[in-house]
Design a protein around this motif. Structure first.
Motif, PDB file in Angstrom:
ATOM      1  N   THR A 257       0.785  -1.298   0.090  1.00 20.58           N
ATOM      2  CA  THR A 257       0.150  -0.036   0.007  1.00 20.58           C
ATOM      3  C   THR A 257       0.790   1.188  -0.235  1.00 20.58           C
ATOM      4  O   THR A 257       1.999   1.389   0.426  1.00 20.58           O
ATOM      5  N   LEU A 258       0.431   2.451  -0.368  1.00 14.16           N
ATOM      6  CA  LEU A 258       1.069   3.771  -0.527  1.00 14.16           C
ATOM      7  C   LEU A 258       0.307   4.494   0.603  1.00 14.16           C
ATOM      8  O   LEU A 258      -0.770   4.658   0.432  1.00 14.16           O
ATOM      9  N   CYS A 259       0.874   4.738   1.540  1.00 15.26           N
ATOM     10  CA  CYS A 259       0.354   5.617   2.707  1.00 15.26           C
ATOM     11  C   CYS A 259       1.114   7.151   2.461  1.00 15.26           C
ATOM     12  O   CYS A 259       2.381   7.206   2.655  1.00 15.26           O
ATOM     13  N   ASN A 260       0.410   8.097   2.125  1.00  8.64           N
ATOM     14  CA  ASN A 260       0.952   9.548   1.974  1.00  8.64           C
ATOM     15  C   ASN A 260       0.296  10.616   2.857  1.00  8.64           C
ATOM     16  O   ASN A 260      -1.150  10.647   2.415  1.00  8.64           O
ATOM     17  N   THR A 261       0.953  11.110   3.696  1.00  8.84           N
ATOM     18  CA  THR A 261       0.307  11.795   4.614  1.00  8.84           C
ATOM     19  C   THR A 261      -0.757  11.124   5.235  1.00  8.84           C
ATOM     20  O   THR A 261      -2.035  11.650   5.365  1.00  8.84           O
ATOM     21  N   VAL A 262      -0.568  10.302   6.310  1.00  9.86           N
ATOM     22  CA  VAL A 262      -1.476   9.371   6.835  1.00  9.86           C
ATOM     23  C   VAL A 262      -1.220   9.309   8.337  1.00  9.86           C
ATOM     24  O   VAL A 262       0.025   9.331   8.561  1.00  9.86           O
ATOM     25  N   SER A 263      -1.934   9.485   9.199  1.00  7.51           N
ATOM     26  CA  SER A 263      -1.454   9.460  10.663  1.00  7.51           C
ATOM     27  C   SER A 263      -2.519   8.367  11.233  1.00  7.51           C
ATOM     28  O   SER A 263      -3.675   8.161  11.053  1.00  7.51           O
ATOM     29  N   PHE A 264      -1.601   7.425  12.224  1.00 12.93           N
ATOM     30  CA  PHE A 264      -2.161   6.375  12.982  1.00 12.93           C
ATOM     31  C   PHE A 264      -2.079   7.052  14.394  1.00 12.93           C
ATOM     32  O   PHE A 264      -0.716   7.208  14.958  1.00 12.93           O
ATOM     33  N   VAL A 265      -3.119   7.314  15.007  1.00 11.67           N
ATOM     34  CA  VAL A 265      -3.062   7.958  16.422  1.00 11.67           C
ATOM     35  C   VAL A 265      -3.938   6.997  17.467  1.00 11.67           C
ATOM     36  O   VAL A 265      -4.966   6.921  17.156  1.00 11.67           O
ATOM     37  N   SER A 266      -3.087   6.701  18.333  1.00  8.08           N
ATOM     38  CA  SER A 266      -3.852   6.262  19.522  1.00  8.08           C
ATOM     39  C   SER A 266      -4.833   4.959  19.240  1.00  8.08           C
ATOM     40  O   SER A 266      -5.893   4.808  19.525  1.00  8.08           O
ATOM     41  N   SER A 267      -4.087   4.097  18.466  1.00 11.90           N
ATOM     42  CA  SER A 267      -4.813   3.220  17.796  1.00 11.90           C
ATOM     43  C   SER A 267      -4.198   1.825  18.034  1.00 11.90           C
ATOM     44  O   SER A 267      -2.926   1.809  18.376  1.00 11.90           O
ATOM     45  N   SER A 268      -4.628   0.690  17.966  1.00 10.86           N
ATOM     46  CA  SER A 268      -4.128  -0.857  18.311  1.00 10.86           C
ATOM     47  C   SER A 268      -4.020  -1.404  16.824  1.00 10.86           C
ATOM     48  O   SER A 268      -5.026  -1.647  16.232  1.00 10.86           O
ATOM     49  N   LEU A 269      -2.617  -1.738  16.722  1.00 16.55           N
ATOM     50  CA  LEU A 269      -2.267  -2.175  15.258  1.00 16.55           C
ATOM     51  C   LEU A 269      -1.677  -3.462  15.546  1.00 16.55           C
ATOM     52  O   LEU A 269      -0.708  -4.165  14.742  1.00 16.55           O
ATOM     53  N   ARG A 270      -2.032  -4.321  16.688  1.00 11.16           N
ATOM     54  CA  ARG A 270      -1.223  -5.580  16.707  1.00 11.16           C
ATOM     55  C   ARG A 270      -1.396  -6.601  15.755  1.00 11.16           C
ATOM     56  O   ARG A 270      -2.212  -6.731  15.197  1.00 11.16           O
ATOM     57  N   PHE A 271      -0.232  -7.161  15.417  1.00 10.00           N
ATOM     58  CA  PHE A 271      -0.079  -8.183  14.160  1.00 10.00           C
ATOM     59  C   PHE A 271      -0.398  -7.421  12.874  1.00 10.00           C
ATOM     60  O   PHE A 271      -0.845  -8.441  11.880  1.00 10.00           O
ATOM     61  N   ALA A 272      -0.699  -6.364  12.754  1.00 12.22           N
ATOM     62  CA  ALA A 272      -1.095  -5.696  11.395  1.00 12.22           C
ATOM     63  C   ALA A 272       0.324  -5.885  10.618  1.00 12.22           C
ATOM     64  O   ALA A 272       1.326  -6.077  10.827  1.00 12.22           O
TER      65      ALA A 272
END
Length: 212
Positions: free
Chosen positions: A127-142
């Motif tokens: 995937t292309l993530c351009n100017t993307v914010s991951f905030v206060s999230s759970s990403l376990r095993f992503a």
């Protein structure tokens, strides 16, 4: 280099509340609010969703690959296990939503926010993530395998057992995030900002012996 500011969705102040079925017109949905609804809809055709707020919506077994989302907000929604592969997201926000196992593989995600979301086992490979914010999230095993993180950030997220293999972390600040172990390609770590404890964890992952 200073990062570009993330653009927020351009949503009209007043939106008509409609059901999903009445709002859908020839695979287009625009300028409306969909609220308090369960959506069970799969299509082989790409959807085009523009200036829409989904609030308290449960998406059942959603399969919308190659769809386009522009100026869209998902608030308190459940999209678990949705197939959004090869989709395009621009000025989109996911807030306080459940995205367990969502397939974002090969998507183009720009100026998008994921805040206070449950995203364990989500897939972002290629995937292309351009100017993307991951905030206060759970990403376990992503899974972020061999994807591009451009002008993007992770803030105060749970990243335990995330897979960043073959993904460059140059310019990415991981220092405010928590994890005991993540998968990375050591040669792709150059320019990544980490906390002292995280640096020790990476050193151990490289086979170095840390002595007090």
């Amino acid at each position: 280099m200073k990062k570009s500011k993330r653009l927020t969705p351009l949503i009209p102040k007043e939106l008509e509340t409609r059901t999903f079925s009445t709002a859908l017109d020839d695979n287009y949905i625009s300028n409306c609010r969909v609220s308090q609804e369960t959506i069970d809809f799969a299509t082989e055709e790409a959807l085009h969703i523009d200036k829409v707020v989904f609030e308290n919506v449960n998406f059942l077994e959603t399969s919308w690959p190659r769809s386009e989302f522009v100026d869209v907000v998902f608030l308190n929604c459940d999209l678990s296990n949705a197939d959004l592969s090869r989709a395009v997201f621009h000025r989109t926000e996911f807030r306080n939503s459940k995205l367990l196992g969502v397939n974002f593989a090969e998507a183009g995600i720009r100026h998008t926010l994921f805040e206070e979301c449950l995203m364990n086992y989500a897939t972002f490979g290629f995937t292309l993530c351009n100017t993307v914010s991951f905030v206060s999230s759970s990403l376990r095993f992503a899974d972020f395998y061999q994807m591009e993180l451009k002008n993007s950030e992770f803030q105060m997220c749970e990243l335990n057992d995330v897979n960043f293999t073959e993904t460059s972390l140059k310019g990415i600040d991981l220092s405010t995030n928590s994890f005991e172990s993540i998968q990375v390609s050591i040669e792709k770590l150059q320019g990544c900002k980490v906390s002292p404890n995280q640096a020790i964890a990476f050193a151990r992952q490289m086979g170095m012996i840390i002595e007090n």
